[in-house]
Design an enzyme around this catalytic site. Structure first.
Site, PDB file in Angstrom:
ATOM      1  N   CYS A   2       0.835  -1.190   0.000  1.00  0.00           N
ATOM      2  CA  CYS A   2       0.000   0.000   0.000  1.00  0.00           C
ATOM      3  C   CYS A   2       0.873   1.244   0.000  1.00  0.00           C
ATOM      4  O   CYS A   2       2.087   1.179  -0.145  1.00  0.00           O
ATOM      5  CB  CYS A   2      -0.907  -0.005   1.231  1.00  0.00           C
ATOM      6  SG  CYS A   2      -1.850  -1.533   1.448  1.00  0.00           S
ATOM      7  N   GLU A  78       3.529  -6.331   4.374  1.00  0.00           N
ATOM      8  CA  GLU A  78       2.951  -7.625   4.716  1.00  0.00           C
ATOM      9  C   GLU A  78       3.711  -8.194   5.911  1.00  0.00           C
ATOM     10  O   GLU A  78       4.942  -8.165   5.938  1.00  0.00           O
ATOM     11  CB  GLU A  78       3.068  -8.624   3.549  1.00  0.00           C
ATOM     12  CG  GLU A  78       2.351  -8.236   2.275  1.00  0.00           C
ATOM     13  CD  GLU A  78       0.842  -8.309   2.377  1.00  0.00           C
ATOM     14  OE1 GLU A  78       0.324  -8.897   3.348  1.00  0.00           O
ATOM     15  OE2 GLU A  78       0.169  -7.775   1.466  1.00  0.00           O
ATOM     16  N   SER A 367      10.781 -11.693  -5.456  1.00  0.00           N
ATOM     17  CA  SER A 367      12.054 -11.303  -6.037  1.00  0.00           C
ATOM     18  C   SER A 367      13.164 -11.875  -5.168  1.00  0.00           C
ATOM     19  O   SER A 367      12.956 -12.106  -3.972  1.00  0.00           O
ATOM     20  CB  SER A 367      12.149  -9.775  -6.107  1.00  0.00           C
ATOM     21  OG  SER A 367      13.334  -9.370  -6.743  1.00  0.00           O
TER      22      SER A 367
END
Length: 631
Positions: A2, A78, A367
């Site tokens: 976000c 997260e 990643s």
């Protein structure tokens, strides 16, 4: 993933429209939902804003700002172990209305206060307003995966995920910080906590910042530092024990980052880091992982065929795209908007492309950044070791370096005919002047040396301290390699690699996750002997041993390429037009930032084909493009 923003205004001139504008400019970070908090206390105005990219609990129950009693939270990131923390809180009597990690963090803070941060395994930048204690607390994750900027001047405090939010507040003064500019010219990025603007800072990774609303004072504290683990005695374990524990931690970290209520994919370059992540995940599931790769038509830079071979061997659902000359030209004008602080890593271009490629199929992509810094993957470590072995015992080494720096390479016959010799000579001489190997790392990674920066910038500035100087206590339990990796973790990885990936992924509303930066991995690997990371000239020894259990050694063993970009090939003609426009004498003189003659000298050296480091001209161009956009 976000975007967050907010203000504390002790002059009471900020209204609801300010927080709305600061938040909405971050729409790309969270297109699914937006929320605002605005309250006027007796002596202060407070605004909090949030843009949401829905990953967990896609319902409205995950809406932010989120309240619990006297607490209000806005949160970007997260927390992967939120279910375990939730179970613990439920045993203590807490009830939950949503399936989001946001509610878990909020109630964990209510239960344990700021100490709850030690329970969080994830990436996060968050703000919690405590109306009862009359304070606002900001927190940033250990590795600094998620960004958080703050500004304080003349009774106004601002914070946000990106600098562009500050421009939306009418009282923000966008004054160029020449000290920050000097750092950018050196490294191509601005190391924490510094920024390109005056009165503006980055909250350091692993830190908290507490602002008292009634007293207008600030208290920044460190809760985690990678150096603390390098400073501990090394673990006495066998190679087999190290392999077992490292693979266990890697597997756990990767599986944690697959938890989502939306599709998840993996960036796959074909190198060891991304191949290890992909292999660990694909070997434990029957459904095909979605993997994504970017290639180049210029063979010297292309890894796409390696990625394809890995994908075929592991059986993933693989998508690749070849970055073209035109792709690069199309993205170039967008760079200042995406990276709203000057940023000189040219691999931003393919990183944007691979993010856009992945976003067509998934909302989250893993990643493999951090592998080089954690496991010892860079050529510069070997280079530094050779420098140390040659000159480490030289008496009066610093004076020796200054003597060599005073000699012009052009005066050395034969060697001076090599067009790149001048640069290599200057870097070697400057490295000798370093007081510590950590400082040598900063010199190796520099485009412009300090003396060159002093010649370039027309205005007075000071050389700011950075984490390249934070090597105190490292020598007791670390050799050269471990010291270099420790400092790299706090500098290049944090303010180059992670900034590149965050802004590129977020520019297309894609959440990027970094399993190799799970704090449990670095806390363990930091305490291993460096011979398990670099053995002779073999880099990433431990990670390679693990990877070879899933992928044939003959498939993986090849020279390291990195994520290089063929700027010279792409822009041999087009870049000339950009340079003549952005680095024109008239334009530079009008701005008054640089010594015009020095910039023109660098520019013309490039245009005449005598450039010894393309990064120099790229950094100058990127800065001028940024200045046009934001100043």
């Amino acid at each position: 993933m976000c975007g967050i923003s907010g203000f504390i205004d002790w002059k009471n001139i900020s209204g609801f429209d300010c927080i709305k504008a600061m938040t909405d400019v971050l729409h790309h970070r969270g297109p699914d939902d937006g929320g605002y908090f605005y309250k006027q206390y007796q002596s202060v105005h407070i605004g909090l804003g949030h843009r949401r990219l829905s990953i967990l609990d896609l319902s409205s129950h995950g809406h932010q700002p989120m309240d619990h009693r006297h607490l209000t939270i806005i949160y970007n990131g997260e927390v992967y172990n939120f279910k375990e923390i939730r179970d613990e809180l439920e045993e203590l009597g807490y009830e939950f209305d949503s399936g989001s990690d946001t509610e878990v963090i909020l109630k964990a803070y209510h239960c344990w206060g700021i100490e709850m941060v030690h329970r969080l395994n994830g990436m996060f930048a968050l703000a919690i307003l405590d109306a009862e204690r009359k304070e606002l607390v900001l927190l940033r994750d250990r590795a600094g995966v998620k960004p958080l900027y703050w500004y304080y001047h003349d009774g106004l405090f601002l914070f946000a995920s990106e600098l562009k939010s500050f421009h939306q507040h009418p009282a923000f003064k966008k004054e160029l910080c020449h000290d920050g500019l000097a750092l950018f010219l050196q490294y191509g990025y601005i190391p924490q906590p510094h920024t390109i603007f005056k009165h503006t800072r980055k909250l350091k990774a692993g830190n908290s910042l507490t602002i008292k609303l009634d007293k207008q004072n600030f208290d920044e504290k460190k809760y985690w530092d990678v150096l603390d683990f390098y400073r501990k005695p090394k673990l006495k374990v066998t190679e087999e024990e190290a392999l077992y524990e490292t693979e266990r931690l890697l597997t756990s970290a990767c599986e944690y980052r697959m938890v989502a209520d939306v599709p998840v994919g993996v960036f796959l370059s074909g190198g060891y880091d991304s191949s290890a992540v992909t292999a660990l995940l694909q070997s434990r599931r029957s459904e095909k992982l979605k993997t994504f790769a970017i290639g180049f038509h210029e063979e010297a830079y292309n890894e796409a065929h390696h990625a394809r071979r890995v994908a075929e061997h592991l059986g993933t659902d693989h998508t690749e795209y070849y970055c073209t000359h035109q792709d690069a030209l199309d993205i170039l004008p967008r760079l200042p908007e995406i990276w709203d602080e000057p940023f000189g890593d040219a691999s931003t271009i393919p990183t944007v492309l691979v993010s856009e490629l992945a976003r067509k199929q998934v909302t989250v992509s893993l990643s493999a950044d951090g592998g080089d810094e954690v496991f010892g993957g860079y050529d510069k470590y070997i280079y530094a070791k050779k420098m140390e072995s040659i000159f480490g015992r030289v008496p009066f080494r610093n004076q020796f370096g200054r003597f060599f720096s005073s000699i012009k390479p052009s005066s050395i016959p034969f060697l001076s005919r090599d067009p790149n010799f001048s640069r290599r000579y200057a870097k070697a001489a400057s490295s000798l002047e370093a007081k510590h190997s950590a400082e040598m790392l900063g010199i190796i990674g520099s485009a412009f040396f300090r003396a060159e920066v002093e010649e370039l910038i027309a205005k007075p500035f000071v050389h700011l301290a950075t984490d390249f100087e934070s090597y105190e206590g490292l020598d007791e339990h670390n050799d050269l390699y471990n010291s270099l990796m420790a400092v790299d973790y706090k500098t290049y990885q944090l303010d180059d690699i992670l900034v590149k990936v965050d802004r590129a992924t977020m520019s297309c509303s894609l959440e990027g996750r970094e399993p190799l930066l799970d704090y449990r991995i670095i806390e363990y690997v930091a305490r291993l002997d460096s011979s398990l990371k670099i053995r002779g000239d073999e880099r990433k020894y431990l990670l390679k041993k693990i990877t070879h259990q899933y992928l044939p050694k003959e498939m993986m063993d090849r020279p390291k390429m990195g994520f290089g970009v063929p700027i010279l090939d792409w822009f041999r003609e087009e870049l000339r037009d950009y340079l003549l426009s952005y680095l024109s004498e008239c334009r530079l003189a009008e701005a008054g930032i640089f010594n015009v003659n020095k910039v023109i000298e660098v520019r013309d050296k490039y245009l005449n084909g005598k450039n010894d480091d393309v990064s120099k001209i790229w950094f100058l161009l990127v800065f001028e493009m940024w200045r046009e956009k934001w100043m």
